[in-house]
Design a protein around this motif. Structure first.
Motif, PDB file in Angstrom:
ATOM      1  N   PRO A  87      78.877   4.436  36.176  1.00 49.40           N
ATOM      2  CA  PRO A  87      79.895   3.403  36.333  1.00 49.40           C
ATOM      3  C   PRO A  87      80.558   3.545  37.696  1.00 49.40           C
ATOM      4  N   GLU A  88      81.091   2.447  38.190  1.00 50.42           N
ATOM      5  CA  GLU A  88      81.727   2.472  39.506  1.00 50.42           C
ATOM      6  C   GLU A  88      83.024   1.667  39.474  1.00 50.42           C
ATOM      7  N   CYS A  89      84.041   2.221  40.120  1.00 48.66           N
ATOM      8  CA  CYS A  89      85.325   1.532  40.216  1.00 48.66           C
ATOM      9  C   CYS A  89      85.174   0.328  41.149  1.00 48.66           C
ATOM     10  N   LYS A  90      85.605  -0.834  40.686  1.00 49.77           N
ATOM     11  CA  LYS A  90      85.532  -2.050  41.494  1.00 49.77           C
ATOM     12  C   LYS A  90      86.538  -2.016  42.641  1.00 49.77           C
ATOM     13  N   HIS A  91      87.591  -1.207  42.481  1.00 53.34           N
ATOM     14  CA  HIS A  91      88.670  -1.168  43.481  1.00 53.34           C
ATOM     15  C   HIS A  91      88.367  -0.204  44.625  1.00 53.34           C
ATOM     16  N   CYS A  92      88.014   1.047  44.306  1.00 52.32           N
ATOM     17  CA  CYS A  92      87.844   2.062  45.359  1.00 52.32           C
ATOM     18  C   CYS A  92      86.414   2.562  45.511  1.00 52.32           C
ATOM     19  N   GLY A  93      85.521   2.183  44.595  1.00 54.74           N
ATOM     20  CA  GLY A  93      84.128   2.587  44.694  1.00 54.74           C
ATOM     21  C   GLY A  93      83.806   3.951  44.100  1.00 54.74           C
ATOM     22  N   PHE A  94      84.776   4.609  43.479  1.00 56.31           N
ATOM     23  CA  PHE A  94      84.544   5.927  42.870  1.00 56.31           C
ATOM     24  C   PHE A  94      83.433   5.817  41.833  1.00 56.31           C
ATOM     25  N   ASN A  95      82.455   6.772  41.879  1.00 53.15           N
ATOM     26  CA  ASN A  95      81.364   6.741  40.896  1.00 53.15           C
ATOM     27  C   ASN A  95      80.956   8.135  40.425  1.00 53.15           C
ATOM     28  N   ALA A  96      81.810   9.122  40.609  1.00 55.15           N
ATOM     29  CA  ALA A  96      81.487  10.502  40.208  1.00 55.15           C
ATOM     30  C   ALA A  96      82.138  10.849  38.864  1.00 55.15           C
ATOM     31  N   PHE A  97      81.954   9.981  37.888  1.00 55.34           N
ATOM     32  CA  PHE A  97      82.535  10.212  36.569  1.00 55.34           C
ATOM     33  C   PHE A  97      81.846  11.398  35.900  1.00 55.34           C
ATOM     34  N   ASP A  98      82.605  12.152  35.104  1.00 56.58           N
ATOM     35  CA  ASP A  98      82.092  13.354  34.434  1.00 56.58           C
ATOM     36  C   ASP A  98      80.929  13.050  33.499  1.00 56.58           C
ATOM     37  N   ASP A  99      81.030  11.975  32.731  1.00 56.68           N
ATOM     38  CA  ASP A  99      80.012  11.644  31.746  1.00 56.68           C
ATOM     39  C   ASP A  99      79.607  10.181  31.911  1.00 56.68           C
ATOM     40  N   PRO A 100      78.526   9.909  32.639  1.00 59.75           N
ATOM     41  CA  PRO A 100      78.138   8.522  32.887  1.00 59.75           C
ATOM     42  C   PRO A 100      77.623   7.779  31.663  1.00 59.75           C
ATOM     43  N   GLU A 133      90.578   8.286  40.405  1.00 59.01           N
ATOM     44  CA  GLU A 133      91.057   8.302  41.786  1.00 59.01           C
ATOM     45  C   GLU A 133      92.228   7.343  42.004  1.00 59.01           C
ATOM     46  N   CYS A 134      92.013   6.070  41.685  1.00 60.86           N
ATOM     47  CA  CYS A 134      93.034   5.055  41.993  1.00 60.86           C
ATOM     48  C   CYS A 134      93.723   4.495  40.749  1.00 60.86           C
ATOM     49  N   ARG A 135      93.302   4.930  39.573  1.00 64.53           N
ATOM     50  CA  ARG A 135      93.863   4.527  38.278  1.00 64.53           C
ATOM     51  C   ARG A 135      93.572   3.066  37.913  1.00 64.53           C
ATOM     52  N   SER A 136      92.708   2.409  38.659  1.00 62.96           N
ATOM     53  CA  SER A 136      92.337   1.033  38.362  1.00 62.96           C
ATOM     54  C   SER A 136      91.562   0.985  37.045  1.00 62.96           C
ATOM     55  N   GLU A 137      91.717  -0.092  36.298  1.00 56.01           N
ATOM     56  CA  GLU A 137      90.968  -0.277  35.057  1.00 56.01           C
ATOM     57  C   GLU A 137      89.737  -1.150  35.266  1.00 56.01           C
ATOM     58  N   GLY A 138      89.514  -1.570  36.503  1.00 58.35           N
ATOM     59  CA  GLY A 138      88.344  -2.394  36.829  1.00 58.35           C
ATOM     60  C   GLY A 138      87.138  -1.518  37.091  1.00 58.35           C
ATOM     61  N   ILE A 139      86.378  -1.237  36.047  1.00 53.15           N
ATOM     62  CA  ILE A 139      85.230  -0.346  36.145  1.00 53.15           C
ATOM     63  C   ILE A 139      83.952  -1.129  35.824  1.00 53.15           C
ATOM     64  N   GLU A 140      82.980  -1.062  36.732  1.00 59.44           N
ATOM     65  CA  GLU A 140      81.659  -1.637  36.467  1.00 59.44           C
ATOM     66  C   GLU A 140      80.958  -0.756  35.449  1.00 59.44           C
ATOM     67  N   GLU A 141      80.252  -1.341  34.521  1.00 57.10           N
ATOM     68  CA  GLU A 141      79.536  -0.560  33.510  1.00 57.10           C
ATOM     69  C   GLU A 141      78.356   0.187  34.117  1.00 57.10           C
ATOM     70  N   ALA A 142      78.034   1.319  33.526  1.00 53.15           N
ATOM     71  CA  ALA A 142      76.832   2.055  33.904  1.00 53.15           C
ATOM     72  C   ALA A 142      75.621   1.219  33.526  1.00 53.15           C
ATOM     73  N   VAL A 143      74.534   1.432  34.255  1.00 56.20           N
ATOM     74  CA  VAL A 143      73.271   0.759  33.953  1.00 56.20           C
ATOM     75  C   VAL A 143      72.267   1.827  33.548  1.00 56.20           C
ATOM     76  N   PHE A 144      71.593   1.610  32.426  1.00 54.15           N
ATOM     77  CA  PHE A 144      70.670   2.575  31.853  1.00 54.15           C
ATOM     78  C   PHE A 144      69.242   2.051  31.941  1.00 54.15           C
ATOM     79  N   LYS A 145      68.294   2.998  32.009  1.00 47.13           N
ATOM     80  CA  LYS A 145      66.891   2.612  32.146  1.00 47.13           C
ATOM     81  C   LYS A 145      66.008   3.776  31.701  1.00 47.13           C
ATOM     82  N   ILE A 146      64.878   3.454  31.116  1.00 44.74           N
ATOM     83  CA  ILE A 146      63.858   4.462  30.812  1.00 44.74           C
ATOM     84  C   ILE A 146      62.623   4.097  31.611  1.00 44.74           C
ATOM     85  N   GLU A 147      62.146   5.070  32.384  1.00 41.94           N
ATOM     86  CA  GLU A 147      60.896   4.821  33.125  1.00 41.94           C
ATOM     87  C   GLU A 147      60.000   6.027  33.077  1.00 41.94           C
TER      88      GLU A 147
END
Length: 99
Positions: A63-76, A85-99
């Motif tokens: 997932p990635e913060c829409k406001h500051c771009g933070f994407n180092a979440f503990d559990d994706p 980082e910025c306390r924003s609630e605007g978070i892009e959802e993680a994208v999952f894939k099996i390959e």
């Protein structure tokens, strides 16, 4: 419910959907017919099952913060409620894939 859906478990349907292409938990929820929170629980198990099976990999674009771009979440494989980082609630959802 189609014949295919009745013969497979929710986790199998999620794994099959991820083999077909990348998806967010919301997209999986809509396609498989379970709540988003249930999808996250199933994804944890799908990740463990797929790991190393037939050379497949369970991949996550975190997932990635829409406001500051933070994407180092503990559990994706969980949906964070806000950015540490910025306390924003605007978070892009993680994208999952099996390959």
């Amino acid at each position: 419910m189609t014949a295919r859906e009745s013969d497979t478990t929710t986790r199998q349907r999620i794994a099959d959907a991820l083999r077909d292409g990348p998806a967010t938990a919301s997209e999986l929820s809509a396609s498989v017919g379970v709540s988003v929170s249930s999808v996250y629980g199933h994804l944890q198990h799908v990740a463990q099952t797929v790991h190393g099976e037939e050379g497949e990999q369970f991949l996550v674009a975190p997932p990635e913060c829409k406001h500051c771009g933070f994407n180092a979440f503990d559990d994706p494989v969980n949906y964070p409620s806000r950015c540490p980082e910025c306390r924003s609630e605007g978070i892009e959802e993680a994208v999952f894939k099996i390959e």
